[in-house]
Structure formats: C-alpha cells, structure tokens
Design an enzyme around this catalytic site. Structure first.
Site: not given
Length: 613
Positions: A225, A544
């Site tokens: 994170h 993608c």
C-alpha cells in the site's frame, strides 16, 4: 514510526569502498515513484516495538473493553482526519488513498478483527495483547492461504497487501492504547528527502508532495500500500535500499532516481549538476503530459488508436476523466466482493455499474465479471461455500469463468445488473480465464436467458445486447484465438497472466523473477498470433495487461496489430505522447524485425533504438 529524529550512524564515505570522485556512494533499491530529486536527507527514527509485554490484564474485563473502545474511537477519528488531509492533495492522489482509509475504518467496525479482539478480552487479556494477537492471526491466515494455495502473481501480492492491512490497523490501535506518537513532518524543511527505516501507509498519507522532494526507505517493496500511495502522490521514491543507514544521516545530500531505483549519497559536483538538469527536465515533462490529455490519440500517419483506462474502484473515476482516456477498457468487479459480509445482490451491483456508466457518458465501459482467484478470502464467498476449498495449485484450478459456471447464480445476478446498467450508456461484458469455446457458449446461454427474463419483466436495458468478449490469458486461448473469436464479440489480451502461464514464471517470486519477461519471443509471437487470427475473423482485440501502459512497447504492439489499449489512467498521457509521434509503417517494420528475433536482449535493443530514432 516515531516522530523523533535519528542520530544516524555516520561513516566516512571517502573510506567506504567507493571509487567515485568526491566520495559519492551509489545505493540501489526498488524504484517506486518516477522522477528525480536532489536535496538533504530528513531522517526519522525506527519504529519502537509495539509487541505487548503483559498478556494477562490486572484490570477488570469491563475496564479493558473500555480501553479498547476508546482506542478504536481515537483510531477512527485519526483516519477521518487523514481523509480530510488528503482532500487537499491532487485528485488522483485522493482516489488512490481514500479507498484504503475506508478499508481501515471498516475493519474497526463490525468485523472478524473486532470479534477476535472482544473474545480475547473476555478471556482476560490486556487490550494490547488482544489486538496484537487478533491482527497477527488474521495476517497469518492471509499469508498461509497464499502459501498453501501456491498463489502467484497479482493474487500473491493481494494476499500480502491484505495481511499488511491487518497489521497496519493493529499497530494504529496499539499505538493509541500505549499513547505512542505518530510520524510528524511539521519540522521537515521544504525540498528535503524523507529517509526512514519503514514508511507505513498512514504515514505516507501525511506527505505533501509540494514539500517532500522524495522518499527513500530501507524496507518495503513495490506491491504494498505504501508504494501504491507514493505513486499516487507523484513523489520520486526508492524503497528496500539495503545498507541505507550505513551511509545516510540527517542532512546528507542525496540524489534520488525514481526510474532506476538508484540513490546517490554525497554526490560529486558533476553528479549534482546532472541531477539538477534531470529534475528540471522531469518538471517540464510533467507539464507536457498535462497538455497531452486534451489532444487526440492519432498517429503521425493518421491512424486512430483507442486509449482507455482500467478501473479498480469507483473512486478512481475522476482520475480517468483527468487522464483523457476514451473510456474504461477494463472495470474489475472484485471490489464488490472483497470486503462484503454478504454477496452483493442485483440492486447493489446495478447501482454501482449504473453510476459508473452514466459518468462515462458516451465513452464505453467494459465490465469484466467476477474474476476470483481464491486469495482474497471474501467473507461473503466463504459463507456461501464458494471459496475456501483446498487446491494444490489455484492458478491452474477453479477460477475465473470456471468458478462462475460452477455457481451460475453468481453469473446470472451480475449479468442482470450489467444489462440494466447498459440502459445508461455503452457497455461491453468481458469473461475472464476462458480457455475453450464451450465456456463462451455456456456463458452466452446464461447471458441471453437473463436478457430475455429482464425484457419479459419490462425492465429497461440497452437498445441492443451489449457485446460479450473474452480474456486471452493462457497459451491455450492464444493459440486457438481464431476459433474463440467465432463465438466472442471481441477479445482482450491479459498480458500479465499470458506471460506468467507461457513462461511458467511468477513475477511475484524472486526465484524466477528474471524469467518473467513479456519480451520473450514466445509471448510476443502469441500476441501477434492473436491479432492475426482475430483480424481474419473481423473480431476487435485490445490489450489490457501491464504492457499496454508501457510506452516503450507501444510501437511494437501497434505494429503487431493493436488498435485499442487499456491501462492505468496515469499512463494514458505518456502512451498518447508516443502514439502521436510515430507512423504505422515504421511500427510494422519494427514488429517484423522483433518477431524474427529469438534473443530477448536484442529485442530490447531494437525497441530502444526505435525510441531514439
């Protein structure tokens, strides 16, 4: 992390074994945030140990419950202050950090974590020990699941992030129980480089990119994170720098290269001059990219290339609008299931999809149905008995479309919500992990049946049935893409998994990281085969995966036949910049030369040579 300053462990760099002029020393770590910076080090001290000493409380159970409740309320208040703090930061930063803070707040509400703490308090534990053990148990559960299930790639990284979330919220509550101070950057000079042993995600939320020139830490990694937040902030950063505190003390001049992951300590006058030029060039580049968002993605030779963005969470929509993307090429729907106590019903899903599609207006939204790899341990899916089974190798097990066809009620609910949302704007539907045509046939049968049911009930959907496409993520799908294209309305190449399955190499494993390379001739030839086969079937194809957002590979992918890319929103301007300066014929020539090569190094040199020319 404590707010106090570290005294460091100063060494004589002129005698530290370097031959660099001026005594400069070069360190290396993981590049996290692109860009360059030069400035003095602002060193913060190492975190104290928050492992509780006493396990059994001398207080009453009621008193320990009260202490825990107070610490939870204090923690929630701090998280809300952090949310207010990031509201003053750039919008793209808000959409990255905000959802993480919301996850932390949900953990402090009714949850497995809170239930685990309460049961331990009832057994007579101290609040500190109860929080420590409960969060450690849940973190270990995530990591054990990763190891036992042999999770790979993004699945393993997600399990590690989830474990980190439990540890982080536990540390915050324990800090408040122990009245330990948090990181403070109020006395940090403008333009300084933050240097720390470890930077927690909540600490990273305190960083003002207008004041902090760069971040360097001794611990950390590219998938956590903290790394995600630093990228969102746009701060040059290098994490996991081995031996950092052997060479850096407060005030030491540093040059940080967020592209290569290098940190130069006590740079020579020559290195300093070069660094200042790089810093100025980077600032100019960011201005140019800002202007690029408003321009078309048309090649110099006139061909139109579609550049779309991936969407992980609805909160990222403002970032997509700012990027200049021409739609959403991949909306991942797993966020609906990760933190849910119960399976999201049709109405819940419809509300979210409809809001996203309406926001995008006339630009298309491609929604991928649930692509569950088993690592996320969603409470609702566990309770429903859908995940939690033992698997020797989940990467090769029941996942993606296989799981949905085994539990068709999941697929029916999601299809119904998507079809209703199609009344708000153009939508496409994407099936994950398809390997055989029979999976498309089975899914389309459900799709059309749901559409007929909605029509009979008079429920509004789109004027026409939205296109139904498939992900190409395995060698089986790539090598039979022409056959799959006969049953699908469009194809989308997921290059991350395609590379992993083709090379039998997990990019999250340091043991085989060097083998994971999308420039391997086998991977590139498969991608080229998909474009060729789809062209014969007149079936649209997009890319993608991670390579879609790599400007270095843009000319090659166009040369192989790609006309539609979907990538992280932040990369759209960079890829557009490349697209506008290249011609189709040059890209085709590059692709032919690359496909004729068998050496990865030579392929890389061809790509680099094309960029220079």
């Amino acid at each position: 992390m404590n707010a106090h300053r570290s005294s460091g462990c100063g060494v004589d760099l002129a005698r530290s074994g370097t031959d660099e002029p001026g005594g400069e020393h070069l360190l290396h770590g993981e590049p996290i945030g692109a860009g360059f910076a030069i400035g003095p080090a602002f060193v913060v001290g190492e975190d104290p140990s928050l492992e509780p000493g006493a396990r059994i409380s001398h207080l009453t159970r009621e008193q320990e419950h009260a202490r825990f409740s107070e610490a939870v309320e204090r923690s929630i208040g701090q998280l809300k202050k952090l949310q207010n703090r990031i509201a003053r930061l750039p919008e793209e930063t808000q959409v990255e950090i905000g959802p993480m803070l919301e996850v932390y707040q949900r953990m402090l509400g009714p949850s497995r974590l809170k239930n685990g703490v309460v049961s331990r308090l009832d057994d007579g534990m101290t609040a500190e020990a109860a929080v420590y053990e409960a969060t450690a148990e849940l973190a270990e559960l995530m990591l054990a699941s990763r190891d036992e299930r042999q999770l790979v790639g993004e699945d393993a990284a997600a399990a590690e992030r989830r474990a980190g979330e439990f540890r982080e919220i536990g540390r915050r509550v324990i800090r408040n129980l122990m009245r330990e101070s948090f990181l403070s950057l109020s006395n940090m000079p403008n333009g300084a480089i933050l240097v720390a042993h470890t930077l927690r995600p909540a600490d990273a939320a305190l960083i003002d990119p207008a004041r902090v020139a760069a971040v360097v830490t001794e611990d950390g990694g590219s998938t956590g994170h903290t790394a995600i937040m630093l990228r969102a902030l746009g701060v040059p950063a290098v994490l996991a720098v081995e031996g950092l505190f052997d060479h850096v003390t407060d005030g030491t001049t540093l040059v940080v290269d967020g592209y290569s992951g290098s940190v130069t300590v006590d740079p020579s006058s020559r290195t300093t001059r070069q660094a200042r030029k790089q810093v100025a060039a980077y600032a100019q580049e960011r201005q140019e990219l800002g202007r690029m968002r408003r321009l078309s993605s048309r090649m110099a030779s006139g061909e139109k290339i579609s550049l779309q963005a991936n969407l992980e969470l609805p909160a990222e929509l403002p970032l997509i609008a700012q990027s200049g993307a021409a739609g959403i090429g991949l909306l991942r729907t797993e966020f609906l299931f990760i933190n849910a106590e119960t399976l999201p019903d049709e109405a819940t899903q419809y509300d979210i999809y409809a809001a996203i599609v309406s926001t995008m207006g006339s630009d298309p939204t491609t929604i991928r149905v649930l692509d569950w790899g088993g690592e996320k341990q969603g409470e609702a899916l566990i309770r429903a008995g859908i995940v939690g089974r033992d698997s020797i190798n989940p990467a090769l097990g029941v996942r993606g479309i296989r799981l949905l066809l085994e539990y068709p009620e999941l697929l029916e609910t999601q299809f119904a919500a998507i079809l209703r949302a199609a009344a708000k704007g153009p939508v496409r539907v994407l099936l994950p992990m398809v390997t055989v045509a029979s999976e498309i046939v089975a899914a389309r049968e459900i799709y059309e049946r749901v559409a007929r049911r909605l029509k009979r009930k008079g429920i509004e959907t789109g004027e026409t049935l939205p296109p139904l496409g498939v992900m190409i993520e395995t060698p089986a799908a790539a090598l039979t893409s022409g056959h799959l294209a006969q049953y699908a309305d469009f194809l989308a190449i997921g290059s991350n998994d395609l590379t992993m399955y083709t090379l039998a190499a997990d990019r999250a494993s340091s043991d085989v990281l060097a083998l994971y390379n999308p420039l391997h001739p086998a991977v590139l030839r498969m991608i080229g085969e998909v474009f060729s086969a789809a062209f014969l079937e007149r079936c649209p194809v997009s890319v993608c995966g991670e390579i879609a957002g790599n400007p270095r590979l843009t000319p090659l992918l166009i040369g192989l036949g790609c006309r539609s890319f979907s990538m992280s929103a932040s990369m759209v301007p960079r890829v557009k910049q490349i697209v506008r300066h290249i011609s189709y014929n040059d890209c085709r020539l590059l692709a032919r030369r690359v496909l004729a090569e068998t050496d990865i190094g030579e392929i890389g040199r061809l790509l680099d040579g094309f960029q220079r020319n």
